[in-house]
Design a protein around this motif. Structure first.
Motif, PDB file in Angstrom:
ATOM      1  N   GLU A 133      -7.921 -52.766  -1.465  1.00  8.07           N
ATOM      2  CA  GLU A 133      -8.937 -52.234  -0.559  1.00  8.07           C
ATOM      3  C   GLU A 133      -8.333 -51.324   0.506  1.00  8.07           C
ATOM      4  O   GLU A 133      -8.998 -50.422   1.009  1.00  8.07           O
ATOM      5  N   GLU A 134      -7.073 -51.547   0.854  1.00  7.02           N
ATOM      6  CA  GLU A 134      -6.436 -50.802   1.941  1.00  7.02           C
ATOM      7  C   GLU A 134      -5.639 -49.593   1.462  1.00  7.02           C
ATOM      8  O   GLU A 134      -5.274 -48.745   2.272  1.00  7.02           O
ATOM      9  N   THR A 135      -5.332 -49.505   0.174  1.00  7.85           N
ATOM     10  CA  THR A 135      -4.516 -48.403  -0.346  1.00  7.85           C
ATOM     11  C   THR A 135      -5.185 -47.791  -1.572  1.00  7.85           C
ATOM     12  O   THR A 135      -6.096 -48.366  -2.158  1.00  7.85           O
ATOM     13  N   SER A 136      -4.689 -46.649  -1.957  1.00 10.35           N
ATOM     14  CA  SER A 136      -5.210 -46.017  -3.166  1.00 10.35           C
ATOM     15  C   SER A 136      -4.753 -46.795  -4.392  1.00 10.35           C
ATOM     16  O   SER A 136      -3.814 -47.605  -4.322  1.00 10.35           O
ATOM     17  N   ILE A 137      -5.405 -46.559  -5.492  1.00  8.54           N
ATOM     18  CA  ILE A 137      -5.058 -47.268  -6.733  1.00  8.54           C
ATOM     19  C   ILE A 137      -3.632 -46.951  -7.138  1.00  8.54           C
ATOM     20  O   ILE A 137      -2.875 -47.846  -7.522  1.00  8.54           O
ATOM     21  N   ASP A 138      -3.229 -45.692  -7.048  1.00  9.30           N
ATOM     22  CA  ASP A 138      -1.861 -45.311  -7.418  1.00  9.30           C
ATOM     23  C   ASP A 138      -0.829 -45.996  -6.531  1.00  9.30           C
ATOM     24  O   ASP A 138       0.183 -46.503  -7.011  1.00  9.30           O
ATOM     25  N   LYS A 139      -1.082 -46.013  -5.234  1.00 10.89           N
ATOM     26  CA  LYS A 139      -0.158 -46.656  -4.292  1.00 10.89           C
ATOM     27  C   LYS A 139      -0.111 -48.163  -4.538  1.00 10.89           C
ATOM     28  O   LYS A 139       0.966 -48.766  -4.549  1.00 10.89           O
ATOM     29  N   SER A 140      -1.261 -48.759  -4.764  1.00  8.04           N
ATOM     30  CA  SER A 140      -1.325 -50.191  -5.046  1.00  8.04           C
ATOM     31  C   SER A 140      -0.550 -50.522  -6.319  1.00  8.04           C
ATOM     32  O   SER A 140       0.236 -51.474  -6.348  1.00  8.04           O
TER      33      SER A 140
END
Length: 76
Positions: A3-10
């Motif tokens: 929820e706090e980061t983008s999918i790529d970053k996650s």
């Protein structure tokens, strides 16, 4: 995290923090299985530790699971 980061970053965080599975010896697996089946009683746990560990000729000095055994016994 998602929820706090983008999918790529996650996904990159999850991939970076993955750990390889730890393979334990047969002795350690036998002890874990035995302790899982033991009632939560000091006497029963002691009897299980004695019957599983001491009757398998486990050498605590040279065995790579000595640290595992020490922590397990300490927390019982």
């Amino acid at each position: 995290l998602k929820e706090e980061t983008s999918i790529d970053k996650s996904d990159s965080i999850i991939e970076a923090t993955k750990m390889d599975p730890i393979l334990m010896s047969d002795h350690a697996n036998n002890l874990i299985n035995a302790l899982n089946d033991t009632p939560l009683s000091v006497k029963a746990l002691f009897q299980t530790l004695y019957s599983v560990v001491f009757h398998q000729d486990l050498d605590f000095v040279i065995n790579s699971d000595a640290g595992f055994m020490e922590v397990t016994i300490r927390h019982l």
